[in-house]
Scaffold this active site. Structure first.
Site, PDB file in Angstrom:
ATOM      1  N   ARG A  29       0.829  -1.199   0.000  1.00 51.81           N
ATOM      2  CA  ARG A  29       0.000   0.000   0.000  1.00 51.81           C
ATOM      3  C   ARG A  29       0.871   1.260   0.000  1.00 51.81           C
ATOM      4  O   ARG A  29       2.060   1.208   0.292  1.00 51.81           O
ATOM      5  CB  ARG A  29      -0.923   0.010   1.231  1.00 51.81           C
ATOM      6  CG  ARG A  29      -2.028  -1.004   1.191  1.00 51.81           C
ATOM      7  CD  ARG A  29      -2.796  -1.059   2.505  1.00 51.81           C
ATOM      8  NE  ARG A  29      -2.015  -1.674   3.575  1.00 51.81           N
ATOM      9  CZ  ARG A  29      -2.447  -1.842   4.810  1.00 51.81           C
ATOM     10  NH1 ARG A  29      -3.665  -1.426   5.145  1.00 51.81           N
ATOM     11  NH2 ARG A  29      -1.686  -2.427   5.725  1.00 51.81           N
ATOM     12  N   LYS A  87       1.962   1.977   7.522  1.00 54.98           N
ATOM     13  CA  LYS A  87       2.317   1.139   8.668  1.00 54.98           C
ATOM     14  C   LYS A  87       3.332   1.818   9.568  1.00 54.98           C
ATOM     15  O   LYS A  87       3.966   2.811   9.200  1.00 54.98           O
ATOM     16  CB  LYS A  87       2.868  -0.207   8.198  1.00 54.98           C
ATOM     17  CG  LYS A  87       1.851  -1.059   7.460  1.00 54.98           C
ATOM     18  CD  LYS A  87       0.613  -1.358   8.293  1.00 54.98           C
ATOM     19  CE  LYS A  87       0.897  -2.278   9.464  1.00 54.98           C
ATOM     20  NZ  LYS A  87      -0.344  -2.545  10.265  1.00 54.98           N
ATOM     21  N   TYR A 106      -0.796   4.254  10.773  1.00 58.76           N
ATOM     22  CA  TYR A 106      -1.203   3.216  11.706  1.00 58.76           C
ATOM     23  C   TYR A 106       0.006   2.873  12.563  1.00 58.76           C
ATOM     24  O   TYR A 106       1.092   2.596  12.038  1.00 58.76           O
ATOM     25  CB  TYR A 106      -1.668   1.955  10.965  1.00 58.76           C
ATOM     26  CG  TYR A 106      -3.006   2.076  10.286  1.00 58.76           C
ATOM     27  CD1 TYR A 106      -4.161   2.282  11.024  1.00 58.76           C
ATOM     28  CD2 TYR A 106      -3.116   1.971   8.900  1.00 58.76           C
ATOM     29  CE1 TYR A 106      -5.397   2.392  10.401  1.00 58.76           C
ATOM     30  CE2 TYR A 106      -4.342   2.081   8.263  1.00 58.76           C
ATOM     31  CZ  TYR A 106      -5.485   2.287   9.029  1.00 58.76           C
ATOM     32  OH  TYR A 106      -6.697   2.405   8.410  1.00 58.76           O
ATOM     33  N   HIS A 108      -0.396   1.066  16.179  1.00 56.98           N
ATOM     34  CA  HIS A 108      -0.645  -0.146  16.966  1.00 56.98           C
ATOM     35  C   HIS A 108       0.502  -0.394  17.947  1.00 56.98           C
ATOM     36  O   HIS A 108       1.112  -1.468  17.970  1.00 56.98           O
ATOM     37  CB  HIS A 108      -0.843  -1.349  16.046  1.00 56.98           C
ATOM     38  CG  HIS A 108      -2.070  -1.274  15.194  1.00 56.98           C
ATOM     39  ND1 HIS A 108      -3.353  -1.342  15.705  1.00 56.98           N
ATOM     40  CD2 HIS A 108      -2.218  -1.116  13.846  1.00 56.98           C
ATOM     41  CE1 HIS A 108      -4.242  -1.232  14.717  1.00 56.98           C
ATOM     42  NE2 HIS A 108      -3.579  -1.091  13.591  1.00 56.98           N
ATOM     43  N   GLU A 130      -5.484   4.587  14.036  1.00 57.14           N
ATOM     44  CA  GLU A 130      -6.412   3.647  14.670  1.00 57.14           C
ATOM     45  C   GLU A 130      -7.002   4.149  15.977  1.00 57.14           C
ATOM     46  O   GLU A 130      -7.940   3.538  16.504  1.00 57.14           O
ATOM     47  CB  GLU A 130      -5.731   2.289  14.897  1.00 57.14           C
ATOM     48  CG  GLU A 130      -4.710   2.238  16.017  1.00 57.14           C
ATOM     49  CD  GLU A 130      -3.315   2.693  15.605  1.00 57.14           C
ATOM     50  OE1 GLU A 130      -2.404   2.597  16.441  1.00 57.14           O
ATOM     51  OE2 GLU A 130      -3.160   3.144  14.447  1.00 57.14           O
ATOM     52  N   SER A 232     -21.555 -12.526  24.039  1.00 60.09           N
ATOM     53  CA  SER A 232     -20.379 -13.336  24.317  1.00 60.09           C
ATOM     54  C   SER A 232     -20.163 -13.563  25.803  1.00 60.09           C
ATOM     55  O   SER A 232     -20.469 -12.708  26.640  1.00 60.09           O
ATOM     56  CB  SER A 232     -19.140 -12.658  23.719  1.00 60.09           C
ATOM     57  OG  SER A 232     -18.002 -13.482  23.882  1.00 60.09           O
ATOM     58  N   LEU A 252     -11.417  -5.662  19.394  1.00 58.82           N
ATOM     59  CA  LEU A 252     -10.665  -4.419  19.302  1.00 58.82           C
ATOM     60  C   LEU A 252     -10.687  -3.694  20.642  1.00 58.82           C
ATOM     61  O   LEU A 252     -11.740  -3.524  21.245  1.00 58.82           O
ATOM     62  CB  LEU A 252     -11.262  -3.505  18.226  1.00 58.82           C
ATOM     63  CG  LEU A 252     -10.686  -2.097  18.118  1.00 58.82           C
ATOM     64  CD1 LEU A 252      -9.249  -2.144  17.622  1.00 58.82           C
ATOM     65  CD2 LEU A 252     -11.540  -1.235  17.203  1.00 58.82           C
ATOM     66  N   ALA A 280      -6.996  -9.743  14.933  1.00 59.38           N
ATOM     67  CA  ALA A 280      -6.552  -8.874  16.027  1.00 59.38           C
ATOM     68  C   ALA A 280      -5.048  -8.959  16.273  1.00 59.38           C
ATOM     69  O   ALA A 280      -4.558  -8.379  17.239  1.00 59.38           O
ATOM     70  CB  ALA A 280      -7.309  -9.222  17.299  1.00 59.38           C
ATOM     71  N   ASP A 282      -2.590  -7.498  15.011  1.00 56.52           N
ATOM     72  CA  ASP A 282      -1.850  -6.233  15.082  1.00 56.52           C
ATOM     73  C   ASP A 282      -2.069  -5.530  16.415  1.00 56.52           C
ATOM     74  O   ASP A 282      -1.483  -4.472  16.667  1.00 56.52           O
ATOM     75  CB  ASP A 282      -2.178  -5.309  13.907  1.00 56.52           C
ATOM     76  CG  ASP A 282      -3.651  -4.996  13.768  1.00 56.52           C
ATOM     77  OD1 ASP A 282      -4.426  -5.346  14.674  1.00 56.52           O
ATOM     78  OD2 ASP A 282      -4.030  -4.395  12.747  1.00 56.52           O
ATOM     79  N   VAL A 310      -1.764 -12.633   9.677  1.00 56.33           N
ATOM     80  CA  VAL A 310      -0.996 -11.611   8.966  1.00 56.33           C
ATOM     81  C   VAL A 310      -1.311 -10.244   9.566  1.00 56.33           C
ATOM     82  O   VAL A 310      -2.477  -9.871   9.700  1.00 56.33           O
ATOM     83  CB  VAL A 310      -1.316 -11.642   7.460  1.00 56.33           C
ATOM     84  CG1 VAL A 310      -0.635 -10.495   6.729  1.00 56.33           C
ATOM     85  CG2 VAL A 310      -0.880 -12.980   6.856  1.00 56.33           C
TER      86      VAL A 310
END
Length: 383
Positions: A29, A87, A106, A108, A130, A232, A252, A280, A282, A310
Site C-alpha cells: 500500500r 504502517k 497506523y 498499533h 487507529e 459473548s 478491538l 486482532a 496487530d 498476517v
C-alpha cells in the site's frame, strides 16, 4: 527520552508532506494517491513522494509527477514536516524520527512497543490512525481497513479449509444434504460484522459473538442467512470453539492490547484441519496460539489447527486498500498540514484521541497502559 514539552510543530502550518515507500515485509500500500497529492498541491503544499512508493498499488511515479508532486529519495521524504505512512516505522526507519516531525500512520503501539520506545526517545509527535475516535465511539480511520480485513478473513478462511491448502476439506456453504462450515466470529465491530456477513453470504453457519447487546441489536436488522448473533461469554466461547471449522478473531481495544479470548487448551480441542484467522494480531492477537505471520508465509499449524495471523491483511489488496484509506485520511492531512496541529485539534477534536506521543510523552491512556508508562492528559501535551 526527550523531555515532555520539547519542540514539536503545534501551531505552525506544515508546508511539506512526505510519503515514504513502505518497507514492512509484503506491504504494497501507499499512504497517498495522485488525487490526494493533487489536492494538497492545489492548497500550496509541497508533496514529496519517494520514488517507487506507489508501484505496489499500481501507481506509477509519472502519475504523481503529473499532479505536481516531487519524486524524492527516502531521506528527503522523511525530512518533510509531516510524514504520512500506512504502517508503523520499521527499525531501519527509526533514525529518521526527530522532535520536529509529525508522523501520521497506523501505529498499533501495544503490539509494537519497540516502535513506541523509538518515538519517545526521538520526541516525535505521532498521530495514529487507529485511535482517532469520534464522539459516538467510532474509529473513522480504522473503519475502511477493518471492513477490508473482515471481508478478507472470510475469504481466507474458506480457502484454507480446502484440503489442498491444509484444511479439513469443508466447503463453506456445504451442499444439498451436507451441513455447511461452522464459523465462529469473536467481536461484532467492523471487522467481525464484515467477516460474519461474507461468511453468511457463502451459506456458512455463522455465530457472531459480542459483549454488547446494543451492538448486536443494531446489526439484527441486516442479519442474513444462517447468522446467529449471541452475547459473548467465556462459557459460550468454550462451547462453540471446539466445534467450529473456522474461528475469526475480531476484537478491538482502541490503543491497547487485544484480550485473549481463546486459550491454547481450547485450540487443542478443535478438529484437525480447522482454521483460525486472528485479525486482532496487530493488537497482539486474541487467540493464545497466534503469532504474527506475513503474506509470504501466512500460516502455521498449532495442535493441528491452521493459523492465519498476517499483521497487515489489507496489504493483500493494495489497490483497493490504498483508495479506501485515502478517502478517509485526506481531510485530516489537509487540516493538519494546512493549519498546524493546534488548530487541527480544535477543528477536528477527534484528532486529540489520535495523539499517541509528543515530546517524549504518551498522551493516549490505552497506549500508555500497554507500554507501561504514565500518560499525560492530551490537552496538557498540546500546551
Amino acid at each position: 527520552m526527550a523531555a515532555p514539552g520539547s519542540a514539536a510543530p503545534l501551531a505552525s502550518p506544515m508546508a511539506s508532506i512526505g510519503v515514504p515507500k513502505e518497507i514492512k515485509r509484503d506491504e504494497q500500500r501507499v499512504a497517498l494517491t495522485p488525487d490526494g497529492a493533487r489536492e494538497l498541491v492545489s492548497q500550496g503544499m509541497e508533496v514529496r513522494i519517494e520514488a517507487g512508493a506507489g508501484l505496489g498499488a499500481g501507481i506509477g511515479d509519472n502519475d504523481y509527477a503529473a499532479v505536481g508532486a516531487q519524486l524524492v529519495s527516502r531521506e528527503d521524504a522523511w525530512a518533510a514536516h509531516l510524514v504520512v505512512k500506512v504502517k508503523e516505522p520499521q527499525p531501519e526507519e527509526f533514525a529518521f524520527l526527530r522532535p520536529d516531525l509529525v508522523l501520521f500512520t497506523y501505529l498499533h503501539l501495544a503490539a509494537y512497543p519497540d516502535v513506541g520506545q523509538a518515538l519517545l526517545e526521538a520526541g516525535t509527535t505521532a498521530v495514529a490512525y487507529e485511535t482517532v475516535q469520534l464522539d459516538d465511539g467510532s474509529l473513522p480511520l480504522l473503519a475502511p481497513m477493518s471492513e477490508i480485513a473482515g471481508r478478507l478473513a472470510a475469504q481466507v478462511g474458506s480457502y484454507l479449509l480446502e484440503k489442498p491448502h491444509g484444511g479439513r476439506g469443508v466447503l463453506m456453504g456445504g451442499c444439498t444434504g451436507v451441513r455447511p462450515a461452522r464459523v465462529v466470529v469473536l467481536g461484532a465491530g467492523s471487522v467481525g460484522w464484515n467477516a460474519a456477513r461474507i461468511a453468511a453470504a457463502m451459506d456458512a453457519e455463522v455465530f457472531l459473538l459480542d459483549r454488547s447487546p446494543q451492538r448486536l441489536r443494531q446489526l439484527e436488522a441486516d442479519r442474513r442467512g444462517r447468522l446467529v448473533s449471541l452475547v459473548s461469554s467465556s462459557s459460550l466461547i468454550e462451547r462453540l470453539v471446539p466445534g467450529a471449522d473456522l474461528v475469526i478473531g475480531a476484537v478491538l481495544t482502541p490503543g491497547g492490547r487485544a484480550p485473549t479470548l481463546v486459550s491454547e487448551a481450547l485450540v487443542a480441542q478443535m478438529k484437525p484441519g480447522s482454521v483460525v484467522v486472528d485479525v486482532a494480531i496487530d493488537q497482539g492477537g486474541c487467540i493464545a496460539t497466534s503469532r504474527e505471520t506475513t503474506h509470504t508465509e501466512p500460516t502455521f499449524s498449532a495442535h493441528g489447527v491452521q493459523h492465519y495471523a498476517v499483521g497487515n491483511m489489507p496489504g493483500a489488496v493494495p489497490f483497493t486498500s490504498t483508495e479506501a484509506l485515502m478517502s478517509v485520511t485526506l481531510p485530516y492531512i489537509l487540516v493538519m498540514a494546512g493549519r498546524g496541529l493546534t488548530e487541527a485539534f480544535t477543528d477536528r477534536p477527534e484528532l486529540v484521541s489520535g495523539l499517541n506521543t509528543i515530546g517524549g510523552a504518551v498522551c493516549h491512556p490505552g497506549v500508555a497502559k500497554a507500554l507501561g508508562v504514565q500518560p499525560r492528559h492530551p490537552m496538557a501535551c498540546l500546551r
